[in-house]
Design an enzyme around this catalytic site. Sequence first.
Site, PDB file in Angstrom:
ATOM      1  N   GLY A   1      24.398  10.752 -30.589  1.00 16.03           N
ATOM      2  CA  GLY A   1      23.973  11.537 -29.342  1.00 16.03           C
ATOM      3  C   GLY A   1      24.321  10.675 -28.118  1.00 16.03           C
ATOM      4  N   ALA A   2      24.404   9.293 -28.092  1.00 13.98           N
ATOM      5  CA  ALA A   2      24.752   8.464 -26.975  1.00 13.98           C
ATOM      6  C   ALA A   2      26.043   8.696 -26.478  1.00 13.98           C
ATOM      7  CB  ALA A   2      24.775   7.112 -27.399  1.00 13.98           C
TER       8      ALA A   2
ATOM      9  N   GLY B   1       0.827  -1.272  -0.101  1.00 15.63           N
ATOM     10  CA  GLY B   1      -0.007  -0.007  -0.002  1.00 15.63           C
ATOM     11  C   GLY B   1       0.767   1.378   0.050  1.00 15.63           C
ATOM     12  N   GLY B   2       0.401   2.250   0.932  1.00 21.28           N
ATOM     13  CA  GLY B   2       1.221   3.564   0.734  1.00 21.28           C
ATOM     14  C   GLY B   2       2.451   3.421   1.494  1.00 21.28           C
TER      15      GLY B   2
END
Length: 521
Positions: A411-412, A176-177
Site C-alpha cells: 500500500g505504501a 498559552g493560547g
Amino acid sequence: MATEADSTGAKLRELAELREQARHAGSERAVARQREQGKLLARERVERLLDPGSFVELDRYVRHRESNFGMLERRPYGDAVVTGYGTIFGRKVFVFSQDFTVFGGSLSEVFAEKICKVMDLAVKYGCPVIGINDSGGARIQEGVVSLAGYAEIFWRNVQASGVVPQISLVMGPCAGGAVYSPAITDFVFMVEGSSYMFITGPDVVKTVTGEEVTFEELGGAATHAAKSGVAQFTAADEEACLEDARYLLSFLPQNNNERAPHTTPTDSPSREDAELDTLVPDNPNKPYDMHDVIRRVIDDGEFLEVHDRFATNIVTGFARLGGHAVGVVGNQPSALAGVLDIDASNKAARFVRTCDAFNVPLVTFVDVPGFLPGTAQEWGGIIRHGAKLLYAFAEATVPKLTVITRKAYGGAYDVMSSKHIRADFNFAWPTAEVAVMGPDGAVNIVFRRELEDSENGDARRAELIADYKERFANPYAAAERGYVDDVIEPRRTRPVLIDALETALTKSEPRPRRKHGNIPL
C-alpha cells in the site's frame, strides 16, 4: 505674531518628536534586558527581514484605550507591536513584529487590531504575511478583550490559509493560547536558546503532573523541531532566522493565484550525473542517503529542507528544476529503512498540501518497503495518519512527478504519488522493485505449505525467491501496464524530470463541486 512657516515648523517638530517616541517606546531597562539576551528589537527585526529601506510602518501612533485597568499612567505610541509592509527580493509582504520591551509584548485590544489590519491587507492585496512573535501573552489588565483579540487573529489565520503564505518567526516566548496562531500558519521558525512555545509552562506541568522540566526541554526550538514537529525550521541566531525566512519566500508565490518566481538556471537542464547509476547499492537491504539523489538532480544541488529534524525517515523540502520551484518528497532509506510511520505520514501530508495550495509542483522519490509494523503504530492510528498522506497526494492538482529508485512495496507504493492516485509522470530506475511485498515475505506466505513439506526447504526457498525477484523485483511488470511511464537510466533523471515538469505546467484539472473534502485528521 507667529508666521505660517513658524506654525508649520512647530508641527513638523512635533511629528518628529512623536515618531521618536514611537520608535523608542520601550523603557531603557527593558531594551537593555533584550540586548543582554542576544535579541534584536522589534523594529530591528523588521528592518533586517525586509529589503533595505523598504519598510513602511502603519499605525505607529496607536495607543491602548484609556479605560484599561491600572494602565492610565503609561500609554506608549504603537503599543507593543510594530506593523507595516515592505519588500523581500522586491516582492511585497506584510509584517508584524511583537515588541517585548513594551508591556512584555502582551496582547491588548489595539495590539490585536493592528495585527488584524495588516492580515486583512495582505489577503486583500494578495501578499504573504510574516508574524514575528515575542510576547508574554494576553494583557491581564484588559481581561476578556485581549482574549477576543487572539480569537480575531486566529480567525484571520484560517481565512488566509491557502490564500496567501503565512510565516511565523518565534523569537521569544509564545505561550498559552497565543501558540495557536503560529500553529495555523504555513511555516514556523524558531531560534535556538531564546524562543519557546507551550500551552502550559513548567510550573503548571509540575503542579499537575509532578514532572520537572525546563523551558527549553518543554518547548524550546530543539524540542519542537525534533519531537513535536511544530517548528519546520530552527536557526542558531536571529539574523540567521530572518535570512532563512527570506530564502523560503523565494520558493513561494505571492498568493494562490500565482506561481512561484521562475529563475534563469545556471545549471544546465540537460545535465546528466553518472554517479546516480551506482548510487543505489546492489544489496537491497543496504541503506543509502536520499539527499544524495535529490541534490544530484535539482538545480545546483540547492535544497531547502523542511522539517529536517522531525520524522527523518521521510525527506521534504524546496528546490528548483530548470529554474522552476518544486516541492520534493522522498523516502529516506538511511532512517528506519524509509518506512512510512505516523510522524512521517503527517509531515509529508502537511507539506504536500502546502505545495498544492500554492501551486508548487511536486517531485517524489520513492524507496519505501511499507508502513512501520507494531502495536505502537496501530494503536497510535497509523491507518488514519497514513490515510492523510494518501489523501494529500490524491487531492493535489499541481503537476506531480514520481521516480521509483528502489523498493515500492504494498500500500505504501500506492500512497507515494503512484499513477493510480493520478501522478502525471511516473518513472523508475532499473533498480526499482514494484511488488506487494519483498521476495522473502512473499515466498514464505505463498509457498508456506510447499516449503514445510519439502525435504530440501532451504534450497527450494532460494529457488522460489530467485524466481520472485526475476518476476517482480524490477520495474518492467509495472511498465508493461503503463503504471510506470518509462524506465530510465538514473543519470538521466534530471533532464527527464525537467522535460516532464515543463510539459505538465499547463495542467488544468477540474475539481468536483463541494464545500471541501473530509481529510482524516
